[in-house]
Design a protein around this motif. Structure first.
Motif, PDB file in Angstrom:
ATOM      1  N   ARG A  57     -66.481-125.548 -32.827  1.00 50.49           N
ATOM      2  CA  ARG A  57     -67.734-125.026 -32.260  1.00 50.49           C
ATOM      3  C   ARG A  57     -67.893-125.453 -30.806  1.00 50.49           C
ATOM      4  NH1 ARG A  57     -71.615-127.048 -37.013  1.00 50.49           N
ATOM      5  NH2 ARG A  57     -70.092-128.731 -36.844  1.00 50.49           N
ATOM      6  N   LEU A  58     -67.562-126.695 -30.518  1.00 44.08           N
ATOM      7  CA  LEU A  58     -67.628-127.152 -29.134  1.00 44.08           C
ATOM      8  C   LEU A  58     -66.610-126.405 -28.274  1.00 44.08           C
ATOM      9  CD1 LEU A  58     -68.064-131.015 -29.500  1.00 44.08           C
ATOM     10  CD2 LEU A  58     -69.809-129.288 -29.050  1.00 44.08           C
ATOM     11  N   GLY A  59     -65.425-126.165 -28.839  1.00 41.60           N
ATOM     12  CA  GLY A  59     -64.419-125.414 -28.106  1.00 41.60           C
ATOM     13  C   GLY A  59     -64.870-124.003 -27.803  1.00 41.60           C
ATOM     14  N   ALA A  60     -65.550-123.369 -28.773  1.00 41.59           N
ATOM     15  CA  ALA A  60     -66.053-122.008 -28.559  1.00 41.59           C
ATOM     16  C   ALA A  60     -67.131-121.989 -27.479  1.00 41.59           C
ATOM     17  CB  ALA A  60     -66.591-121.437 -29.869  1.00 41.59           C
ATOM     18  N   LEU A  61     -68.027-122.978 -27.529  1.00 40.72           N
ATOM     19  CA  LEU A  61     -69.046-123.078 -26.474  1.00 40.72           C
ATOM     20  C   LEU A  61     -68.390-123.313 -25.117  1.00 40.72           C
ATOM     21  CD1 LEU A  61     -71.827-125.243 -28.174  1.00 40.72           C
ATOM     22  CD2 LEU A  61     -72.008-122.863 -27.465  1.00 40.72           C
ATOM     23  N   GLY A  62     -67.363-124.163 -25.104  1.00 39.78           N
ATOM     24  CA  GLY A  62     -66.642-124.421 -23.870  1.00 39.78           C
ATOM     25  C   GLY A  62     -65.985-123.166 -23.329  1.00 39.78           C
ATOM     26  N   LEU A  63     -65.465-122.333 -24.223  1.00 41.45           N
ATOM     27  CA  LEU A  63     -64.844-121.075 -23.796  1.00 41.45           C
ATOM     28  C   LEU A  63     -65.867-120.154 -23.138  1.00 41.45           C
ATOM     29  CD1 LEU A  63     -62.406-119.207 -23.665  1.00 41.45           C
ATOM     30  CD2 LEU A  63     -62.966-118.428 -25.989  1.00 41.45           C
ATOM     31  N   LEU A  64     -67.068-120.096 -23.697  1.00 40.38           N
ATOM     32  CA  LEU A  64     -68.125-119.288 -23.082  1.00 40.38           C
ATOM     33  C   LEU A  64     -68.461-119.817 -21.692  1.00 40.38           C
ATOM     34  CD1 LEU A  64     -70.545-118.722 -26.115  1.00 40.38           C
ATOM     35  CD2 LEU A  64     -68.955-117.075 -25.094  1.00 40.38           C
ATOM     36  N   LEU A  65     -68.552-121.144 -21.574  1.00 47.24           N
ATOM     37  CA  LEU A  65     -68.802-121.748 -20.265  1.00 47.24           C
ATOM     38  C   LEU A  65     -67.685-121.403 -19.291  1.00 47.24           C
ATOM     39  CD1 LEU A  65     -69.994-125.385 -21.120  1.00 47.24           C
ATOM     40  CD2 LEU A  65     -71.406-123.397 -20.580  1.00 47.24           C
ATOM     41  N   ALA A  66     -66.449-121.410 -19.792  1.00 41.83           N
ATOM     42  CA  ALA A  66     -65.294-121.159 -18.930  1.00 41.83           C
ATOM     43  C   ALA A  66     -65.274-119.721 -18.420  1.00 41.83           C
ATOM     44  CB  ALA A  66     -64.008-121.467 -19.697  1.00 41.83           C
ATOM     45  N   VAL A  67     -65.553-118.773 -19.309  1.00 44.68           N
ATOM     46  CA  VAL A  67     -65.586-117.368 -18.896  1.00 44.68           C
ATOM     47  C   VAL A  67     -66.684-117.156 -17.854  1.00 44.68           C
ATOM     48  CG1 VAL A  67     -66.059-115.012 -19.673  1.00 44.68           C
ATOM     49  CG2 VAL A  67     -64.578-116.506 -21.030  1.00 44.68           C
ATOM     50  N   ALA A  68     -67.858-117.746 -18.112  1.00 39.48           N
ATOM     51  CA  ALA A  68     -68.957-117.632 -17.153  1.00 39.48           C
ATOM     52  C   ALA A  68     -68.601-118.274 -15.821  1.00 39.48           C
ATOM     53  CB  ALA A  68     -70.224-118.270 -17.727  1.00 39.48           C
ATOM     54  N   MET A  69     -67.910-119.404 -15.866  1.00 37.43           N
ATOM     55  CA  MET A  69     -67.494-120.077 -14.645  1.00 37.43           C
ATOM     56  C   MET A  69     -66.553-119.193 -13.825  1.00 37.43           C
ATOM     57  SD  MET A  69     -67.529-122.596 -12.552  1.00 37.43           S
ATOM     58  CE  MET A  69     -68.308-123.965 -13.430  1.00 37.43           C
ATOM     59  N   GLY A  70     -65.568-118.620 -14.498  1.00 44.68           N
ATOM     60  CA  GLY A  70     -64.639-117.751 -13.794  1.00 44.68           C
ATOM     61  C   GLY A  70     -65.340-116.589 -13.119  1.00 44.68           C
ATOM     62  N   LEU A  71     -66.275-115.974 -13.825  1.00 47.41           N
ATOM     63  CA  LEU A  71     -67.020-114.849 -13.259  1.00 47.41           C
ATOM     64  C   LEU A  71     -67.838-115.271 -12.049  1.00 47.41           C
ATOM     65  CD1 LEU A  71     -67.968-111.897 -13.408  1.00 47.41           C
ATOM     66  CD2 LEU A  71     -69.727-112.635 -15.038  1.00 47.41           C
ATOM     67  N   THR A  72     -68.518-116.404 -12.166  1.00 48.77           N
ATOM     68  CA  THR A  72     -69.373-116.823 -11.054  1.00 48.77           C
ATOM     69  C   THR A  72     -68.562-117.221  -9.829  1.00 48.77           C
ATOM     70  OG1 THR A  72     -69.496-119.124 -11.845  1.00 48.77           O
ATOM     71  CG2 THR A  72     -71.236-117.606 -12.573  1.00 48.77           C
ATOM     72  N   ARG A  73     -67.337-117.738 -10.024  1.00 50.52           N
ATOM     73  CA  ARG A  73     -66.526-118.118  -8.866  1.00 50.52           C
ATOM     74  C   ARG A  73     -66.139-116.908  -8.030  1.00 50.52           C
ATOM     75  NH1 ARG A  73     -67.664-122.386  -6.990  1.00 50.52           N
ATOM     76  NH2 ARG A  73     -65.650-122.734  -5.979  1.00 50.52           N
ATOM     77  N   VAL A  74     -66.041-115.749  -8.670  1.00 48.28           N
ATOM     78  CA  VAL A  74     -65.811-114.513  -7.918  1.00 48.28           C
ATOM     79  C   VAL A  74     -67.121-114.029  -7.297  1.00 48.28           C
ATOM     80  CG1 VAL A  74     -64.999-112.120  -8.004  1.00 48.28           C
ATOM     81  CG2 VAL A  74     -63.864-113.870  -9.394  1.00 48.28           C
TER      82      VAL A  74
END
Length: 201
Positions: free
Chosen positions: A135-152
């Motif tokens: 569950r923590l890994g899944a939440l982390g994945l959501l954070l990661a996808v959002a991070m990638g998008l915001t960096r662009v």
């Protein structure tokens, strides 16, 4: 810009400019939120890491070893990313394209773009946490996808910077996260010593 090893403009410079101009027309509160998350997302990852450590105090030595190793996994992934940046030496898109006013100040010359540091860090953390708690890994994945998008969206990375950052981070986090479980005997010994209060429920 002569002598650079890699020029990202032909790859997805057009997509970058379209995303940058779309970000320019977002409502101001949303622009502030995107810019804030581009930095604060790392703090959310740190919170997940702490939660992973706390939950693993009730688990076996393998899970505790993996939880304790997440910061080290991230550090090693970041080191690999830094080395790759120094080889590829891709300039930031906001340095070479007519990006207009970006949501985040454009880094100076020599602060290379490929891969995205922030994306590597959060994807590595998410992948490593997956081996601690799904569950923590899944939440982390959501954070990661959002991070990638915001960096662009903040204007400091091409989309391919983020894509490569996701691959490097996820691969490093997955492999190192698995290997870290081999430190379980060390953790089990530490649980009977002075670190007992930090390593047991």
């Amino acid at each position: 810009m002569q002598g650079l090893a890699f020029d990202g403009r032909p790859v997805d410079g057009g997509l970058y400019l379209r995303m940058d101009r779309w970000a320019e027309h977002l409502p101001a509160p949303l622009q502030h939120l995107v810019a804030a998350y581009s930095v604060a997302g790392l703090l959310l990852l740190a919170a997940l890491m702490l939660l992973g450590w706390w939950r693993s105090r009730r688990a076996d030595g393998v899970l505790m070893a993996r939880a304790l190793a997440v910061p080290l996994v991230i550090t090693l992934a970041f080191a690999a990313d830094t080395l790759l940046k120094s080889v590829l030496r891709e300039p930031r898109p906001c340095q070479v394209l007519d990006a207009g006013r970006t949501l985040e100040a454009c880094p100076g010359a020599g602060d290379w773009s490929l891969p995205s540091n922030h994306t590597v860090i959060v994807f590595a953390g998410a992948a490593a946490l997956w081996h601690v708690d799904r569950r923590l890994g899944a939440l982390g994945l959501l954070l990661a996808v959002a991070m990638g998008l915001t960096r662009v969206l903040v204007g400091v990375h091409y989309p391919h910077d983020v894509l490569l950052g996701a691959v490097v981070g996820a691969a490093a986090g997955h492999l190192l996260g698995l290997l870290s479980g081999r430190a379980a005997p060390l953790v089990d010994r530490a649980r009977t010593g002075g670190l007992r209060r930090w390593l047991t429920a």
